[in-house]
Design a protein around this motif. Sequence first.
Motif, PDB file in Angstrom:
ATOM      1  N   ASP A   4       0.828  -1.219   0.000  1.00 22.67           N
ATOM      2  CA  ASP A   4       0.000   0.000   0.000  1.00 22.67           C
ATOM      3  C   ASP A   4       0.858   1.262   0.000  1.00 22.67           C
ATOM      4  O   ASP A   4       0.528   2.249  -0.672  1.00 22.67           O
ATOM      5  N   GLU A   5       1.959   1.238   0.733  1.00 24.62           N
ATOM      6  CA  GLU A   5       2.847   2.401   0.759  1.00 24.62           C
ATOM      7  C   GLU A   5       3.529   2.584  -0.592  1.00 24.62           C
ATOM      8  O   GLU A   5       3.654   3.707  -1.090  1.00 24.62           O
ATOM      9  N   LEU A   6       3.937   1.481  -1.214  1.00 23.59           N
ATOM     10  CA  LEU A   6       4.562   1.558  -2.536  1.00 23.59           C
ATOM     11  C   LEU A   6       3.570   2.082  -3.579  1.00 23.59           C
ATOM     12  O   LEU A   6       3.929   2.896  -4.439  1.00 23.59           O
ATOM     13  N   LYS A   7       2.310   1.641  -3.491  1.00 18.39           N
ATOM     14  CA  LYS A   7       1.284   2.146  -4.417  1.00 18.39           C
ATOM     15  C   LYS A   7       1.103   3.651  -4.234  1.00 18.39           C
ATOM     16  O   LYS A   7       0.988   4.389  -5.207  1.00 18.39           O
ATOM     17  N   ALA A   8       1.089   4.087  -2.989  1.00 16.54           N
ATOM     18  CA  ALA A   8       0.937   5.519  -2.704  1.00 16.54           C
ATOM     19  C   ALA A   8       2.109   6.308  -3.273  1.00 16.54           C
ATOM     20  O   ALA A   8       1.924   7.402  -3.821  1.00 16.54           O
ATOM     21  N   ILE A   9       3.314   5.759  -3.162  1.00 13.35           N
ATOM     22  CA  ILE A   9       4.505   6.447  -3.684  1.00 13.35           C
ATOM     23  C   ILE A   9       4.428   6.543  -5.206  1.00 13.35           C
ATOM     24  O   ILE A   9       4.677   7.602  -5.782  1.00 13.35           O
ATOM     25  N   VAL A  10       4.056   5.429  -5.871  1.00 13.40           N
ATOM     26  CA  VAL A  10       3.952   5.440  -7.338  1.00 13.40           C
ATOM     27  C   VAL A  10       2.877   6.430  -7.774  1.00 13.40           C
ATOM     28  O   VAL A  10       3.073   7.209  -8.714  1.00 13.40           O
ATOM     29  N   GLU A  11       1.739   6.449  -7.074  1.00 15.62           N
ATOM     30  CA  GLU A  11       0.674   7.395  -7.382  1.00 15.62           C
ATOM     31  C   GLU A  11       1.187   8.830  -7.265  1.00 15.62           C
ATOM     32  O   GLU A  11       0.958   9.667  -8.138  1.00 15.62           O
ATOM     33  N   GLY A  12       1.928   9.108  -6.197  1.00  9.41           N
ATOM     34  CA  GLY A  12       2.509  10.439  -6.000  1.00  9.41           C
ATOM     35  C   GLY A  12       3.507  10.791  -7.087  1.00  9.41           C
ATOM     36  O   GLY A  12       3.538  11.931  -7.572  1.00  9.41           O
ATOM     37  N   LEU A  13       4.325   9.826  -7.480  1.00 11.57           N
ATOM     38  CA  LEU A  13       5.308  10.060  -8.540  1.00 11.57           C
ATOM     39  C   LEU A  13       4.613  10.411  -9.858  1.00 11.57           C
ATOM     40  O   LEU A  13       5.013  11.341 -10.561  1.00 11.57           O
ATOM     41  N   LEU A  14       3.561   9.663 -10.186  1.00 16.51           N
ATOM     42  CA  LEU A  14       2.840   9.912 -11.437  1.00 16.51           C
ATOM     43  C   LEU A  14       2.139  11.267 -11.400  1.00 16.51           C
ATOM     44  O   LEU A  14       2.114  11.990 -12.390  1.00 16.51           O
ATOM     45  N   PHE A  15       1.591  11.621 -10.250  1.00 13.31           N
ATOM     46  CA  PHE A  15       0.952  12.934 -10.109  1.00 13.31           C
ATOM     47  C   PHE A  15       1.986  14.043 -10.285  1.00 13.31           C
ATOM     48  O   PHE A  15       1.774  14.993 -11.028  1.00 13.31           O
ATOM     49  N   ALA A  16       3.131  13.894  -9.611  1.00 11.32           N
ATOM     50  CA  ALA A  16       4.180  14.920  -9.659  1.00 11.32           C
ATOM     51  C   ALA A  16       4.792  15.040 -11.050  1.00 11.32           C
ATOM     52  O   ALA A  16       5.252  16.112 -11.436  1.00 11.32           O
ATOM     53  N   SER A  17       4.797  13.965 -11.822  1.00 16.10           N
ATOM     54  CA  SER A  17       5.397  14.008 -13.162  1.00 16.10           C
ATOM     55  C   SER A  17       4.490  14.709 -14.168  1.00 16.10           C
ATOM     56  O   SER A  17       4.923  15.043 -15.274  1.00 16.10           O
ATOM     57  N   GLY A  18       3.229  14.940 -13.809  1.00 17.50           N
ATOM     58  CA  GLY A  18       2.318  15.714 -14.646  1.00 17.50           C
ATOM     59  C   GLY A  18       2.137  15.143 -16.037  1.00 17.50           C
ATOM     60  O   GLY A  18       2.040  13.933 -16.226  1.00 17.50           O
TER      61      GLY A  18
END
Length: 194
Positions: A4-18
């Motif tokens: 779950d933490e890894l999914k949250a990190i990937v989600e954040g990375l994709l959001f930040a990459s725009g």
Amino acid sequence: MEIDELKAIVEGLLFASGDEGMTLKQICKVLELPESAVQHIIEELKYDYERKDRGLMMMQSHEVLHLTTKPEHSSYFKKLLELPQASRMSQAALETLAIIAYQQPITRTEIEEIRGVKSDRPVQTLLSRALIEETGRKETVGRPILFRTSKDFLTYFGLTSLEELPPLPEATETEEDTKEADLFFERFSNEMDD
């Protein structure tokens, strides 16, 4: 780390990459995980996004992953675009606009060198508000786009020409010069808030 933490990190990375998104390899490099593990995380995220109570989905185009809105909600996004735009601009957009106003014509890379951070979003904001415009390409490697302020910029700030911009303080600045520039940018920021 838990899934779950890894999914949250990937989600954040994709959001930040725009709009640029990220490739599987880039995500692997950031997380320092093998491709199979990251592929599993992405599949789980895609499954999560398929639920009706989620407003986003993951899209993959030419091996680049992006977060995007769901097509079935497009009528609401259309209404959002039809609403009068809030006039408030971010500090990043104001900084970028000031840099362009004083250094034009200027490329996005040159803006980023001055600001020290990526400036894609502030430039897009300024273009969408018609405060800046493209003015050709620089005669250098890659021929990057040059930006300048638009007529709308002058009109919006009640200027007849760029010569009316307050002088930038120099190393031997006087108190008067500093006050004049500060007042202009204070007015600039306040008008954007109204």
